[in-house]
Design a protein around this motif. Structure first.
Motif, short mmCIF file in Angstrom:
data_model
loop_
_atom_site.label_atom_id
_atom_site.label_comp_id
_atom_site.label_asym_id
_atom_site.label_seq_id
_atom_site.Cartn_x
_atom_site.Cartn_y
_atom_site.Cartn_z
N UNK A 109 0.83 -1.20 0.00
CA UNK A 109 0.00 0.00 0.00
C UNK A 109 0.87 1.26 0.00
N UNK A 110 2.09 1.16 0.54
CA UNK A 110 3.00 2.31 0.54
C UNK A 110 3.37 2.70 -0.89
N UNK A 111 3.52 1.69 -1.73
CA UNK A 111 3.89 1.95 -3.13
C UNK A 111 2.66 2.15 -4.01
N UNK A 112 1.66 1.30 -3.84
CA UNK A 112 0.51 1.33 -4.75
C UNK A 112 -0.44 2.49 -4.48
N UNK A 113 -0.44 3.00 -3.27
CA UNK A 113 -1.32 4.12 -2.92
C UNK A 113 -0.48 5.27 -2.37
N UNK A 114 0.31 5.91 -3.23
CA UNK A 114 1.24 6.94 -2.73
C UNK A 114 0.50 8.21 -2.31
N UNK A 115 1.05 8.89 -1.35
CA UNK A 115 0.54 10.20 -0.94
C UNK A 115 1.72 11.14 -0.79
N UNK A 116 1.44 12.41 -0.62
CA UNK A 116 2.50 13.41 -0.55
C UNK A 116 2.74 13.92 0.87
N UNK A 117 1.68 14.12 1.63
CA UNK A 117 1.80 14.77 2.92
C UNK A 117 2.52 13.89 3.95
N UNK A 118 2.31 12.59 3.92
CA UNK A 118 3.00 11.72 4.86
C UNK A 118 4.50 11.74 4.68
N UNK A 119 5.00 11.46 3.47
CA UNK A 119 6.45 11.54 3.26
C UNK A 119 7.02 12.92 3.55
N UNK A 120 6.27 13.95 3.19
CA UNK A 120 6.76 15.31 3.46
C UNK A 120 6.92 15.54 4.96
N UNK A 121 5.95 15.06 5.75
CA UNK A 121 6.04 15.21 7.20
C UNK A 121 7.26 14.47 7.75
N UNK A 163 7.06 1.76 -12.45
CA UNK A 163 6.90 2.54 -11.23
C UNK A 163 6.75 4.01 -11.61
N UNK A 164 5.98 4.74 -10.82
CA UNK A 164 5.76 6.16 -11.05
C UNK A 164 6.62 6.99 -10.11
N UNK A 165 6.86 8.23 -10.49
CA UNK A 165 7.70 9.10 -9.66
C UNK A 165 7.05 9.36 -8.30
N UNK A 166 5.75 9.51 -8.27
CA UNK A 166 5.05 9.71 -7.01
C UNK A 166 5.22 8.53 -6.07
N UNK A 167 5.26 7.33 -6.61
CA UNK A 167 5.46 6.14 -5.79
C UNK A 167 6.86 6.13 -5.18
N UNK A 168 7.86 6.45 -6.00
CA UNK A 168 9.24 6.48 -5.51
C UNK A 168 9.40 7.58 -4.45
N UNK A 169 8.79 8.73 -4.69
CA UNK A 169 8.88 9.84 -3.75
C UNK A 169 8.28 9.46 -2.40
N UNK A 170 7.16 8.77 -2.43
CA UNK A 170 6.52 8.35 -1.18
C UNK A 170 7.30 7.30 -0.45
N UNK A 171 7.82 6.31 -1.17
CA UNK A 171 8.56 5.22 -0.53
C UNK A 171 9.87 5.73 0.08
N UNK A 172 10.60 6.55 -0.67
CA UNK A 172 11.87 7.09 -0.16
C UNK A 172 11.62 7.98 1.06
N UNK A 173 10.56 8.76 1.01
CA UNK A 173 10.25 9.64 2.13
C UNK A 173 9.86 8.87 3.38
N UNK A 174 8.95 7.91 3.25
CA UNK A 174 8.53 7.12 4.40
C UNK A 174 9.69 6.30 4.98
N UNK A 175 10.59 5.85 4.12
CA UNK A 175 11.66 4.99 4.58
C UNK A 175 12.75 5.73 5.34
N UNK A 176 12.59 7.03 5.52
CA UNK A 176 13.50 7.77 6.40
C UNK A 176 13.18 7.52 7.87
N UNK A 177 12.05 6.90 8.14
CA UNK A 177 11.64 6.67 9.52
C UNK A 177 12.66 5.87 10.34
N UNK A 178 13.30 4.83 9.80
CA UNK A 178 14.32 4.13 10.61
C UNK A 178 15.46 5.03 11.05
N UNK A 179 15.85 6.00 10.22
CA UNK A 179 16.90 6.93 10.62
C UNK A 179 16.43 7.84 11.74
#
Length: 245
Positions: A109-121, A163-179
Motif C-alpha cells: 500500500x505504501x507503493x501502490x497508494x502513494x501520498x505526498x503529505x505523509x512523506x513530506x512530514x 513505477x511512477x515518480x510519485x510512488x518512488x517519492x513516497x517510498x523514499x520519504x517514508x523509509x526515512x523513519x528508521x533513521x
C-alpha cells in the motif's frame, strides 16, 4: 306622484354605496361601486428595496440579488480538503518500520497508494532533528529527497521497472523513519564510536531494505543490485546530513 310599489332610495349616496330601486313599473337595476382608495404602508425600507430590486432587474443586474445555495461539498473538513488521511499515514508508517513479511502488513500500500503529505512530514521531521544549528540542512535534505527520488525513478524505468515518480517519492520519504528511530540512540551512545557506527549501519540497512523491498519488484530479476545499491547510498547520504559527517 310616487308610483305604487316598494321603493328604497338613498337621497345622499356616498361613493361605494349601492342603490336598489324596485317598483311595479320599473325593472331596471342600477348602481355603482367605486373602488376604495386603499393605501398600504409597509415602511420606507421595503419600498426602497422593492424599487432598487426592480431597477436592477430592468437593467439586467438581477443576478446580483441571487443567493447561492450552500454546496455540501464546500463544507468538508480541512484534512479532507487537503487529501490527508491520518489513518492511512499511520498504517504506512507501521509498514515501513516493520518491513518483515511475517508481521502480516500489506506493505504494498505504501507503493501502490502513494501520498505526498505523509512523506513530506517524515522528511521535515528528519530535517528538524538534523539541524544542529544549521538551518541549511533542511533545504539540503528536501533537495536530496526530491532529486534522489528522481534519480531512483529514472534508473528504475531504465531497468524496465513499472513505477511512477510519485510512488518512488513516497517510498523514499517514508523509509526515512528508521533513521529517525535511531537518532535518540545516537545521542546516547555518541561517545562510543564502535557502538555508534553499528547503530548507524543498522539504521541505513533498515531504511534501505524497507525502501528496496517496495521498489525492487520481480521485473528486475538479475538487475536488483543495480537499484538496491543507489538506494543504499542515498540513505547513507541522508545519515551524513544528520550526523554532520
Amino acid at each position: 306622484m310616487q308610483p305604487p310599489g316598494p321603493a328604497l332610495l338613498n337621497s345622499n349616496p356616498n361613493p361605494g354605496d349601492f342603490t336598489f330601486v324596485s317598483s311595479t313599473e320599473a325593472n331596471d337595476l342600477s348602481g355603482s361601486i367605486a373602488s376604495p382608495d386603499v393605501k398600504l404602508n409597509l415602511g420606507g425600507d421595503f419600498s426602497r428595496e422593492s424599487t432598487a430590486t426592480t431597477f436592477l432587474r430592468q437593467r439586467g443586474y438581477g443576478w446580483l440579488l441571487e443567493v447561492e445555495e450552500n454546496d455540501p461539498e464546500d463544507n468538508k473538513p480541512l484534512l479532507e480538503e487537503l487529501d490527508i488521511d491520518l489513518k492511512d499515514i499511520y498504517y504506512k508508517i507501521r509498514c515501513v518500520l516493520m518491513p518483515m513479511p511475517s508481521l502480516g502488513f500489506n506493505r504494498q500500500v505504501v507503493k501502490d497508494n502513494p501520498d505526498f503529505w505523509g512523506p513530506l512530514a517524515v522528511v521535515l521531521f528528519f530535517s528538524m532533528i538534523s539541524l544542529y544549528g544549521q538551518f541549511r540542512v533542511v533545504s539540503w535534505i528536501i533537495t536530496i529527497w526530491i532529486f534522489g527520488s528522481l534519480t531512483i525513478f529514472l534508473l528504475a524505468r531504465v531497468l524496465g521497472g513499472d513505477v511512477a515518480y510519485g510512488q518512488v517519492l513516497g517510498v523514499i520519504g517514508y523509509s526515512l523513519l528508521p533513521l529517525i528511530v535511531i537518532a535518540p540512540a545516537l545521542l546516547v551512545v555518541g561517545s562510543f564510536e564502535i557502538v555508534s557506527t553499528v547503530i548507524k549501519l543498522f539504521g541505513v540497512f533498515w531504511a534501505a531494505y524497507s525502501a528496496a523491498s517496495l521498489l525492487v519488484g520481480e521485473e528486475f530479476k538479475t538487475k536488483k543490485p543495480l537499484l538496491i545499491y543507489p538506494i543504499f547510498l542515498l540513505y547513507i547520504y541522508f545519515l551524513s546530513l544528520y550526523t554532520g559527517v
